[in-house]
Design a protein around this motif. Sequence first.
Motif, PDB file in Angstrom:
ATOM      1  N   GLY A   1       0.782  -1.226   0.000  1.00  0.00           N
ATOM      2  CA  GLY A   1       0.000   0.000   0.000  1.00  0.00           C
ATOM      3  C   GLY A   1       0.814   1.275   0.000  1.00  0.00           C
ATOM      4  O   GLY A   1       0.300   2.339   0.325  1.00  0.00           O
ATOM      5  N   VAL A   2       2.091   1.197  -0.364  1.00  0.00           N
ATOM      6  CA  VAL A   2       2.932   2.398  -0.345  1.00  0.00           C
ATOM      7  C   VAL A   2       3.175   2.977  -1.737  1.00  0.00           C
ATOM      8  O   VAL A   2       3.564   4.135  -1.855  1.00  0.00           O
ATOM      9  CB  VAL A   2       4.294   2.132   0.346  1.00  0.00           C
ATOM     10  N   LEU A   3       2.941   2.221  -2.788  1.00  0.00           N
ATOM     11  CA  LEU A   3       3.249   2.669  -4.145  1.00  0.00           C
ATOM     12  C   LEU A   3       2.137   3.571  -4.676  1.00  0.00           C
ATOM     13  O   LEU A   3       0.977   3.171  -4.740  1.00  0.00           O
ATOM     14  CB  LEU A   3       3.432   1.470  -5.079  1.00  0.00           C
ATOM     15  N   LEU A   4       2.498   4.797  -5.039  1.00  0.00           N
ATOM     16  CA  LEU A   4       1.550   5.735  -5.628  1.00  0.00           C
ATOM     17  C   LEU A   4       1.683   5.757  -7.146  1.00  0.00           C
ATOM     18  O   LEU A   4       0.700   5.930  -7.855  1.00  0.00           O
ATOM     19  CB  LEU A   4       1.766   7.140  -5.069  1.00  0.00           C
ATOM     20  N   ALA A   5       2.914   5.616  -7.652  1.00  0.00           N
ATOM     21  CA  ALA A   5       3.165   5.617  -9.094  1.00  0.00           C
ATOM     22  C   ALA A   5       4.546   5.039  -9.350  1.00  0.00           C
ATOM     23  O   ALA A   5       5.433   5.131  -8.496  1.00  0.00           O
ATOM     24  CB  ALA A   5       3.085   7.025  -9.655  1.00  0.00           C
ATOM     25  N   ALA A   6       4.722   4.458 -10.519  1.00  0.00           N
ATOM     26  CA  ALA A   6       6.031   3.968 -10.959  1.00  0.00           C
ATOM     27  C   ALA A   6       6.013   3.969 -12.481  1.00  0.00           C
ATOM     28  O   ALA A   6       5.119   3.383 -13.089  1.00  0.00           O
ATOM     29  CB  ALA A   6       6.309   2.567 -10.423  1.00  0.00           C
ATOM     30  N   GLU A   7       6.960   4.643 -13.069  1.00  0.00           N
ATOM     31  CA  GLU A   7       7.005   4.777 -14.519  1.00  0.00           C
ATOM     32  C   GLU A   7       8.446   4.741 -14.998  1.00  0.00           C
ATOM     33  O   GLU A   7       9.357   5.164 -14.297  1.00  0.00           O
ATOM     34  CB  GLU A   7       6.384   6.108 -14.972  1.00  0.00           C
ATOM     35  N   GLU A   8       8.613   4.273 -16.226  1.00  0.00           N
ATOM     36  CA  GLU A   8       9.897   4.327 -16.897  1.00  0.00           C
ATOM     37  C   GLU A   8       9.854   5.506 -17.856  1.00  0.00           C
ATOM     38  O   GLU A   8       8.810   5.812 -18.425  1.00  0.00           O
ATOM     39  CB  GLU A   8      10.148   3.041 -17.667  1.00  0.00           C
ATOM     40  N   LEU A   9      10.983   6.172 -18.019  1.00  0.00           N
ATOM     41  CA  LEU A   9      11.078   7.299 -18.937  1.00  0.00           C
ATOM     42  C   LEU A   9      11.763   6.852 -20.220  1.00  0.00           C
ATOM     43  O   LEU A   9      12.637   5.976 -20.196  1.00  0.00           O
ATOM     44  CB  LEU A   9      11.870   8.442 -18.299  1.00  0.00           C
TER      45      LEU A   9
ATOM     46  N   ALA B   1      23.055  13.552 -14.719  1.00  0.00           N
ATOM     47  CA  ALA B   1      22.103  12.962 -13.767  1.00  0.00           C
ATOM     48  C   ALA B   1      20.703  12.816 -14.350  1.00  0.00           C
ATOM     49  O   ALA B   1      19.724  13.232 -13.759  1.00  0.00           O
ATOM     50  CB  ALA B   1      22.084  13.739 -12.459  1.00  0.00           C
ATOM     51  N   LEU B   2      20.618  12.225 -15.522  1.00  0.00           N
ATOM     52  CA  LEU B   2      19.327  11.949 -16.140  1.00  0.00           C
ATOM     53  C   LEU B   2      18.601  10.858 -15.382  1.00  0.00           C
ATOM     54  O   LEU B   2      19.225   9.972 -14.800  1.00  0.00           O
ATOM     55  CB  LEU B   2      19.515  11.497 -17.590  1.00  0.00           C
ATOM     56  N   MET B   3      17.282  10.904 -15.404  1.00  0.00           N
ATOM     57  CA  MET B   3      16.471   9.851 -14.789  1.00  0.00           C
ATOM     58  C   MET B   3      16.030   8.863 -15.855  1.00  0.00           C
ATOM     59  O   MET B   3      15.680   9.264 -16.961  1.00  0.00           O
ATOM     60  CB  MET B   3      15.225  10.451 -14.124  1.00  0.00           C
ATOM     61  N   ALA B   4      16.002   7.580 -15.488  1.00  0.00           N
ATOM     62  CA  ALA B   4      15.513   6.541 -16.385  1.00  0.00           C
ATOM     63  C   ALA B   4      14.119   6.079 -15.967  1.00  0.00           C
ATOM     64  O   ALA B   4      13.324   5.664 -16.801  1.00  0.00           O
ATOM     65  CB  ALA B   4      16.462   5.353 -16.405  1.00  0.00           C
ATOM     66  N   GLU B   5      13.844   6.133 -14.680  1.00  0.00           N
ATOM     67  CA  GLU B   5      12.535   5.750 -14.165  1.00  0.00           C
ATOM     68  C   GLU B   5      12.374   6.331 -12.767  1.00  0.00           C
ATOM     69  O   GLU B   5      13.323   6.858 -12.185  1.00  0.00           O
ATOM     70  CB  GLU B   5      12.355   4.235 -14.157  1.00  0.00           C
ATOM     71  N   TYR B   6      11.167   6.215 -12.242  1.00  0.00           N
ATOM     72  CA  TYR B   6      10.926   6.703 -10.889  1.00  0.00           C
ATOM     73  C   TYR B   6       9.831   5.874 -10.249  1.00  0.00           C
ATOM     74  O   TYR B   6       9.057   5.205 -10.916  1.00  0.00           O
ATOM     75  CB  TYR B   6      10.532   8.186 -10.882  1.00  0.00           C
ATOM     76  N   ALA B   7       9.795   5.958  -8.932  1.00  0.00           N
ATOM     77  CA  ALA B   7       8.694   5.391  -8.157  1.00  0.00           C
ATOM     78  C   ALA B   7       8.329   6.432  -7.117  1.00  0.00           C
ATOM     79  O   ALA B   7       9.202   7.060  -6.513  1.00  0.00           O
ATOM     80  CB  ALA B   7       9.103   4.085  -7.493  1.00  0.00           C
ATOM     81  N   LEU B   8       7.044   6.630  -6.939  1.00  0.00           N
ATOM     82  CA  LEU B   8       6.544   7.569  -5.945  1.00  0.00           C
ATOM     83  C   LEU B   8       5.866   6.739  -4.859  1.00  0.00           C
ATOM     84  O   LEU B   8       4.977   5.940  -5.156  1.00  0.00           O
ATOM     85  CB  LEU B   8       5.545   8.537  -6.584  1.00  0.00           C
ATOM     86  N   ILE B   9       6.336   6.893  -3.616  1.00  0.00           N
ATOM     87  CA  ILE B   9       5.799   6.094  -2.519  1.00  0.00           C
ATOM     88  C   ILE B   9       5.315   7.004  -1.400  1.00  0.00           C
ATOM     89  O   ILE B   9       5.760   8.148  -1.277  1.00  0.00           O
ATOM     90  CB  ILE B   9       6.846   5.087  -1.977  1.00  0.00           C
ATOM     91  N   GLU B  10       4.415   6.466  -0.579  1.00  0.00           N
ATOM     92  CA  GLU B  10       3.942   7.179   0.608  1.00  0.00           C
ATOM     93  C   GLU B  10       4.137   6.250   1.793  1.00  0.00           C
ATOM     94  O   GLU B  10       3.578   5.148   1.824  1.00  0.00           O
ATOM     95  CB  GLU B  10       2.481   7.578   0.476  1.00  0.00           C
ATOM     96  N   VAL B  11       4.957   6.701   2.732  1.00  0.00           N
ATOM     97  CA  VAL B  11       5.325   5.891   3.882  1.00  0.00           C
ATOM     98  C   VAL B  11       5.248   6.733   5.150  1.00  0.00           C
ATOM     99  O   VAL B  11       5.002   7.937   5.095  1.00  0.00           O
ATOM    100  CB  VAL B  11       6.752   5.314   3.706  1.00  0.00           C
ATOM    101  N   GLN B  12       5.496   6.103   6.291  1.00  0.00           N
ATOM    102  CA  GLN B  12       5.390   6.792   7.576  1.00  0.00           C
ATOM    103  C   GLN B  12       6.672   7.503   8.003  1.00  0.00           C
ATOM    104  O   GLN B  12       6.626   8.388   8.843  1.00  0.00           O
ATOM    105  CB  GLN B  12       4.989   5.787   8.671  1.00  0.00           C
ATOM    106  N   SER B  13       7.830   7.094   7.435  1.00  0.00           N
ATOM    107  CA  SER B  13       9.085   7.690   7.892  1.00  0.00           C
ATOM    108  C   SER B  13      10.142   7.627   6.795  1.00  0.00           C
ATOM    109  O   SER B  13      10.016   6.878   5.823  1.00  0.00           O
ATOM    110  CB  SER B  13       9.605   6.946   9.124  1.00  0.00           C
ATOM    111  N   GLU B  14      11.188   8.410   6.979  1.00  0.00           N
ATOM    112  CA  GLU B  14      12.305   8.388   6.042  1.00  0.00           C
ATOM    113  C   GLU B  14      13.004   7.029   6.086  1.00  0.00           C
ATOM    114  O   GLU B  14      13.447   6.527   5.055  1.00  0.00           O
ATOM    115  CB  GLU B  14      13.299   9.505   6.372  1.00  0.00           C
TER     116      GLU B  14
END
Length: 152
Positions: free
Chosen positions: A38-46, A76-89
């Motif tokens: 339940g932490v994954l909000l988005a994940a995409e490849e560029l 420092a180009l990005m190839a992909e990303y994941a956006l997560i929501e969690v309780q702590s660093e």
Amino acid sequence: MRFMLMIKATGYSEAGVEPSREYAEARQTCRQSMAQAGVLLAAEELRPSTSGVRITYSALGGEPSLQTGPFPTDTALMAEYALIEVQSEDEALNWALRMPVPAGPGEYEIELRRLEEPADAWREPRIRAMEADLQDQLDMLQKMVQPLPERL
């Protein structure tokens, strides 16, 4: 807290070289684990930077300049990303450390950064809906429970 895991581009990803089957499966398994937790909000490849455009604004003003890709991988180009929501660093770091690393020569880098949280809860429509529903229920209960008349 929301965090972005930025997977940096490599010479291979910029050349459009498909990752190995093992890495692709490991990446999919990791994303599924995040989704199930339940932490994954988005994940995409560029797509490689060959299909990108950079828009640069001068500090002196004026018209922006446009530069079409490809761009150097040392920027420092990005190839992909994941956006997560969690309780702590720490929890975000643990998820980042679980991300698979492709086999092969060269460095592989994942950058973890916390997103600024908005002042209001506009990004949490479910929470606002639940709060509104609870307020409706409280209002209804208050109307049902009217003060009892005082006895003489």
